[in-house]
Design a protein around this motif. Structure first.
Motif, PDB file in Angstrom:
ATOM      1  N   ARG A 109       3.511   7.709   3.353  1.00 23.44           N
ATOM      2  CA  ARG A 109       2.374   7.758   2.865  1.00 23.44           C
ATOM      3  C   ARG A 109       2.746   9.136   1.090  1.00 23.44           C
ATOM      4  N   ARG A 110       3.478  10.092   1.330  1.00 26.69           N
ATOM      5  CA  ARG A 110       4.417   9.853   0.161  1.00 26.69           C
ATOM      6  C   ARG A 110       5.158   9.182  -0.426  1.00 26.69           C
ATOM      7  N   VAL A 111       5.703   9.003  -0.160  1.00 27.52           N
ATOM      8  CA  VAL A 111       6.302   7.321  -0.670  1.00 27.52           C
ATOM      9  C   VAL A 111       5.774   6.130  -0.639  1.00 27.52           C
ATOM     10  N   LEU A 112       5.640   5.711  -0.409  1.00 31.35           N
ATOM     11  CA  LEU A 112       4.290   4.221  -0.758  1.00 31.35           C
ATOM     12  C   LEU A 112       3.484   4.563  -1.278  1.00 31.35           C
ATOM     13  N   TRP A 161      -4.977   2.266   2.232  1.00 34.68           N
ATOM     14  CA  TRP A 161      -5.468   2.303   3.642  1.00 34.68           C
ATOM     15  C   TRP A 161      -4.727   2.619   4.526  1.00 34.68           C
ATOM     16  N   LEU A 162      -3.038   2.533   4.970  1.00 34.06           N
ATOM     17  CA  LEU A 162      -2.916   2.351   5.072  1.00 34.06           C
ATOM     18  C   LEU A 162      -2.034   4.056   5.635  1.00 34.06           C
ATOM     19  N   THR A 163      -1.766   4.582   3.884  1.00 28.90           N
ATOM     20  CA  THR A 163      -1.078   5.168   3.952  1.00 28.90           C
ATOM     21  C   THR A 163      -2.248   6.825   4.037  1.00 28.90           C
ATOM     22  N   ALA A 164      -3.473   6.091   4.622  1.00 30.49           N
ATOM     23  CA  ALA A 164      -5.045   7.298   4.713  1.00 30.49           C
ATOM     24  C   ALA A 164      -4.772   7.380   6.263  1.00 30.49           C
ATOM     25  N   GLN A 165      -4.089   6.746   7.213  1.00 28.77           N
ATOM     26  CA  GLN A 165      -4.166   6.626   8.483  1.00 28.77           C
ATOM     27  C   GLN A 165      -3.045   7.965   8.957  1.00 28.77           C
ATOM     28  N   ARG A 166      -3.539   8.769   8.699  1.00 28.20           N
ATOM     29  CA  ARG A 166      -1.619  10.181   9.240  1.00 28.20           C
ATOM     30  C   ARG A 166      -1.845   9.927  10.614  1.00 28.20           C
ATOM     31  N   GLY A 170       9.308  -5.763  -8.629  1.00 23.57           N
ATOM     32  CA  GLY A 170       9.967  -5.949  -6.977  1.00 23.57           C
ATOM     33  C   GLY A 170       9.631  -4.466  -6.397  1.00 23.57           C
ATOM     34  N   CYS A 171       9.114  -3.944  -7.024  1.00 28.82           N
ATOM     35  CA  CYS A 171       9.263  -2.396  -6.094  1.00 28.82           C
ATOM     36  C   CYS A 171       8.077  -2.297  -4.920  1.00 28.82           C
ATOM     37  N   VAL A 172       7.616  -3.592  -4.854  1.00 29.16           N
ATOM     38  CA  VAL A 172       6.974  -3.521  -3.663  1.00 29.16           C
ATOM     39  C   VAL A 172       7.260  -2.942  -2.243  1.00 29.16           C
ATOM     40  N   PRO A 173       6.963  -2.188  -1.638  1.00 31.28           N
ATOM     41  CA  PRO A 173       7.273  -1.640  -0.100  1.00 31.28           C
ATOM     42  C   PRO A 173       7.463  -2.967   0.905  1.00 31.28           C
ATOM     43  N   SER A 174       7.930  -2.669   2.093  1.00 35.59           N
ATOM     44  CA  SER A 174       7.743  -3.940   3.036  1.00 35.59           C
ATOM     45  C   SER A 174       6.840  -3.257   4.216  1.00 35.59           C
ATOM     46  N   LEU A 175       5.718  -3.654   3.702  1.00 33.64           N
ATOM     47  CA  LEU A 175       4.417  -3.578   5.204  1.00 33.64           C
ATOM     48  C   LEU A 175       4.835  -3.967   6.129  1.00 33.64           C
ATOM     49  N   GLY A 176       5.347  -4.642   6.380  1.00 32.53           N
ATOM     50  CA  GLY A 176       5.717  -5.572   7.325  1.00 32.53           C
ATOM     51  C   GLY A 176       6.143  -4.096   8.264  1.00 32.53           C
ATOM     52  N   ALA A 177       7.983  -3.811   7.855  1.00 39.55           N
ATOM     53  CA  ALA A 177       8.246  -2.379   8.392  1.00 39.55           C
ATOM     54  C   ALA A 177       7.928  -2.133   8.310  1.00 39.55           C
TER      55      ALA A 177
END
Length: 422
Positions: free
Chosen positions: A77-80, A187-192, A115-122
């Motif tokens: 959450r803090r980085v993405l 949505w992903l980072t809201a799921q702590r 290009g600073c896009v996070p790797s959601l698959g990882a």
């Protein structure tokens, strides 16, 4: 859905972060081809469009592992969220600069920032690894599911992006890609409850080094560069081959068959109860991908090419799934996200190399001869796999003594999972 996959989603929160990961991963397949289509629609300059697409791939290859390294230290959450905002703002600026016809250097600056896009698959794979730790068979199924999701994105994403940019307005594809990224990451980072605990930098030896220092990971990344060259070469040469046959639009269907073969193999592979060393399975998978390039040299028409590509696709997903299992085995837990992202970086670099090399081969020698590029890349991947096999098959020392301090908010993850189930 087969029972092993149904069982995965019995754990609370898994369906939610999987859906968010699917949505946030769509830009991986949409943004590059969207930028290419947008620039060619606006300017007709294919050379500029290719350079911008290469810049985007190179930027993501450089920045992606650094974002993931920060995720391992500070949490998703803090980085993405900040990283995603940087990428989306830069992509938005690119669309504006392209529409306004601003100087080329502004396009390259904006593309590099995008290009600073996070790797959601990882990120989603790291969540599965955290939840299913100590349950290798279920984790194998989860990684197979993630491989299927990757293929779905590459089946749906490019046609969607190209179609929107050609039929609606030129920036529509990249614009929708940015929306997918924003919604998916938030949505992903809201799921702590399912977020892996961060691993702040400790005092033990190697705490501040990159995951790429792992000898096993080095082998996997190098093999993935050659594997990416296979994918990039197949994409470019297939389009050119279809054009020579007078059916350029059919190239998307043929490539969808290629991805469909991988999807099918991944779905079946995830239901199997495997025995034996993962390193041996990985070696066999890489060799199978290499051998599957031979029939492409002999395909004389599109139907035969589609059959050959479907068979070639059967080796992809099982190899990718086994790769992720090996990353987990050879990278410390506190660097797992970074390690998984490095494999994606190797793949992206390989795709760029394969695309450019095969484009030159097609221009100089024709489409049929262009399939020699993925053929040679397959041989290189097999050579790397054979030479690096001993590194991957060596026992990996336990890292229980390297446990880093947990974030207090993450220490109660099992309790929060139980509450969410209620």
């Amino acid at each position: 859905m087969a029972s092993p996959y149904r069982a995965l989603f019995a754990t609370p929160g898994t369906l939610g972060f999987s859906a968010a990961g699917l949505l946030g991963r769509m830009p991986l397949a949409m943004m590059g081809v969207g930028v290419l289509t947008m620039i060619t629609e606006l300017t007709g300059r294919y050379g500029l469009a290719g350079l911008l697409t290469g810049t985007l791939a190179l930027s993501a290859a450089v920045l992606g592992p650094q974002v993931s390294r920060l995720v391992d230290r500070y949490g998703q959450r803090r980085v993405l969220r900040p990283a995603t905002l940087v990428s989306v703002v830069a992509a938005g600026a690119l669309l504006v600069c392209a529409e306004k016809g601003l100087p080329d250097w502004t396009l390259f600056v904006c593309t590099a920032g995008a290009g600073c896009v996070p790797s959601l698959g990882a990120m989603t794979r790291a969540r599965w690894a955290e939840i299913l730790r100590g349950r290798p068979q279920e984790l194998h199924t989860a990684y197979s599911l993630e491989s299927i999701v990757d293929e779905v994105c590459f089946i749906v994403g490019p046609p969607l992006s190209i179609g929107l940019s050609t039929m609606w307005f030129p920036a529509a594809g990249p614009l929708l890609s940015g929306v997918f990224l924003l919604v998916g990451v938030w949505w992903l980072t809201a799921q702590r409850a399912t977020e892996p605990a961060p691993h702040p930098v400790g005092t033990h030896a190697g705490a501040r080094t990159s995951a790429l220092r792992s000898p096993g990971l080095q082998v996997l990344v190098l093999a993935f560069v050659a594997t990416g060259a296979i994918f990039g070469g197949v994409d470019v040469v297939t389009v050119a081959f279809a054009e020579e046959q007078g059916h350029k639009t059919a190239s998307s269907l043929v490539l969808a068959v290629y991805a469909g073969g991988s999807c099918l193999a991944g779905a079946v592979f995830g239901t199997l109860r495997l025995k034996g060393a993962p390193a041996r399975r990985w070696l066999l998978g890489v060799c199978a991908m290499s051998v599957s390039m031979i029939p492409l040299q002999l395909a004389g028409n599109l139907p035969l090419l589609a059959v050959a590509l479907f068979v070639a696709g059967l080796a992809i997903a099982p190899t990718m799934v086994t790769t992720m299992a090996l990353v987990e085995a050879h990278v410390p837990r506190g660097k797992l996200t970074e390690g998984m992202t490095w494999t994606g970086t190797g793949l992206a670099v390989g795709v760029a190399l394969g695309t450019s090399t095969s484009g030159w081969a097609v221009a100089e020698h024709g489409a049929a001869a262009g399939y020699a590029v993925p053929g040679v890349a397959g041989v290189l991947a097999a050579v790397v796999a054979f030479l690096g096999y001993r590194r991957l098959s060596r026992p990996v020392p336990t890292r229980e003594g390297q446990r880093e301090q947990q974030d207090p908010e993450q220490s109660d993850r099992p309790e929060r999972l139980e509450r969410s189930e209620r």
